[in-house]
Design a protein around this motif. Sequence first.
Motif, PDB file in Angstrom:
ATOM      1  N   ILE A   1       9.429  -5.835  19.388  1.00 53.07           N
ATOM      2  CA  ILE A   1       8.282  -5.697  20.276  1.00 53.07           C
ATOM      3  C   ILE A   1       8.573  -6.458  21.566  1.00 53.07           C
ATOM      4  O   ILE A   1       9.268  -7.477  21.563  1.00 53.07           O
ATOM      5  N   SER A   2       8.067  -5.944  22.658  1.00 53.80           N
ATOM      6  CA  SER A   2       8.195  -6.598  23.952  1.00 53.80           C
ATOM      7  C   SER A   2       7.008  -7.549  24.120  1.00 53.80           C
ATOM      8  O   SER A   2       5.866  -7.187  23.830  1.00 53.80           O
ATOM      9  N   ILE A   3       7.295  -8.755  24.587  1.00 61.20           N
ATOM     10  CA  ILE A   3       6.243  -9.761  24.789  1.00 61.20           C
ATOM     11  C   ILE A   3       6.346 -10.260  26.224  1.00 61.20           C
ATOM     12  O   ILE A   3       7.408 -10.726  26.655  1.00 61.20           O
TER      13      ILE A   3
ATOM     14  N   GLU B   1       9.304 -19.701  25.789  1.00 60.57           N
ATOM     15  CA  GLU B   1       7.965 -19.846  25.207  1.00 60.57           C
ATOM     16  C   GLU B   1       7.849 -19.095  23.885  1.00 60.57           C
ATOM     17  O   GLU B   1       7.278 -19.596  22.918  1.00 60.57           O
ATOM     18  N   VAL B   2       8.363 -17.870  23.878  1.00 65.81           N
ATOM     19  CA  VAL B   2       8.305 -17.057  22.659  1.00 65.81           C
ATOM     20  C   VAL B   2       9.110 -17.738  21.554  1.00 65.81           C
ATOM     21  O   VAL B   2       8.648 -17.884  20.422  1.00 65.81           O
TER      22      VAL B   2
ATOM     23  N   THR C   1      15.142 -12.200  22.636  1.00 70.05           N
ATOM     24  CA  THR C   1      16.092 -11.834  23.675  1.00 70.05           C
ATOM     25  C   THR C   1      15.369 -11.760  25.011  1.00 70.05           C
ATOM     26  O   THR C   1      14.243 -11.277  25.083  1.00 70.05           O
ATOM     27  N   GLU C   2      16.032 -12.238  26.063  1.00 64.12           N
ATOM     28  CA  GLU C   2      15.473 -12.136  27.405  1.00 64.12           C
ATOM     29  C   GLU C   2      15.472 -10.683  27.851  1.00 64.12           C
ATOM     30  O   GLU C   2      16.424  -9.950  27.614  1.00 64.12           O
ATOM     31  N   ASP C   3      14.394 -10.287  28.503  1.00 63.77           N
ATOM     32  CA  ASP C   3      14.314  -8.953  29.091  1.00 63.77           C
ATOM     33  C   ASP C   3      14.100  -9.144  30.587  1.00 63.77           C
ATOM     34  O   ASP C   3      14.203 -10.258  31.095  1.00 63.77           O
ATOM     35  N   ALA C   4      13.756  -8.122  31.303  1.00 62.87           N
ATOM     36  CA  ALA C   4      13.547  -8.211  32.749  1.00 62.87           C
ATOM     37  C   ALA C   4      12.377  -9.142  33.068  1.00 62.87           C
ATOM     38  O   ALA C   4      11.373  -9.165  32.352  1.00 62.87           O
ATOM     39  N   GLY C   5      12.524  -9.894  34.141  1.00 65.10           N
ATOM     40  CA  GLY C   5      11.456 -10.793  34.570  1.00 65.10           C
ATOM     41  C   GLY C   5      11.155 -11.836  33.512  1.00 65.10           C
ATOM     42  O   GLY C   5      12.052 -12.387  32.894  1.00 65.10           O
ATOM     43  N   ASP C   6       9.880 -12.120  33.326  1.00 66.74           N
ATOM     44  CA  ASP C   6       9.456 -13.099  32.331  1.00 66.74           C
ATOM     45  C   ASP C   6       9.009 -12.410  31.046  1.00 66.74           C
ATOM     46  O   ASP C   6       7.999 -12.775  30.451  1.00 66.74           O
ATOM     47  N   THR C   7       9.766 -11.422  30.629  1.00 64.32           N
ATOM     48  CA  THR C   7       9.450 -10.684  29.416  1.00 64.32           C
ATOM     49  C   THR C   7      10.550 -10.909  28.386  1.00 64.32           C
ATOM     50  O   THR C   7      11.715 -11.078  28.737  1.00 64.32           O
ATOM     51  N   SER C   8      10.163 -10.917  27.126  1.00 65.40           N
ATOM     52  CA  SER C   8      11.106 -11.103  26.033  1.00 65.40           C
ATOM     53  C   SER C   8      11.011  -9.938  25.067  1.00 65.40           C
ATOM     54  O   SER C   8       9.989  -9.264  24.984  1.00 65.40           O
TER      55      SER C   8
END
Length: 133
Positions: free
Chosen positions: A9-11, A17-18, A86-93
Amino acid sequence: MKTHDVQSISIAKPRSEVFAFIANPANLPKWTNAFKSADAESAELVTPNGAVPIRLETRASAEHGTVDWIMTFPDGSMGAAYSRVTEDAGDTSIYSFVLMAPPVPLEMLEGALEEQKKTLAKELVSLQARLEA
């Protein structure tokens, strides 16, 4: 016969933080249905027959973003769950979770895993809502 399931899931929160929230075993009851309570060494696992005390080992690596749980049941059987932030684009995980089949007799395995897959999907949505609130 399939013995695992992988879900993610994308958070919309930074990886750090996650990871910090998931790596703290005391937070397990806040986002899972499986735990009534949990700490660094033990937990109460919710089962259809009531809560069961288990030994819980949390293996977390901030560097790699992994959080794995090793559960030892009263009868000595063991279960495991593996996850990664896992890090995603911007401040999304992206939070991915490998659900392993529970330590149950072979004839119960398929049904148990299918039920746990449905529960995990709901738990990931709960985790996302909690962290994004």
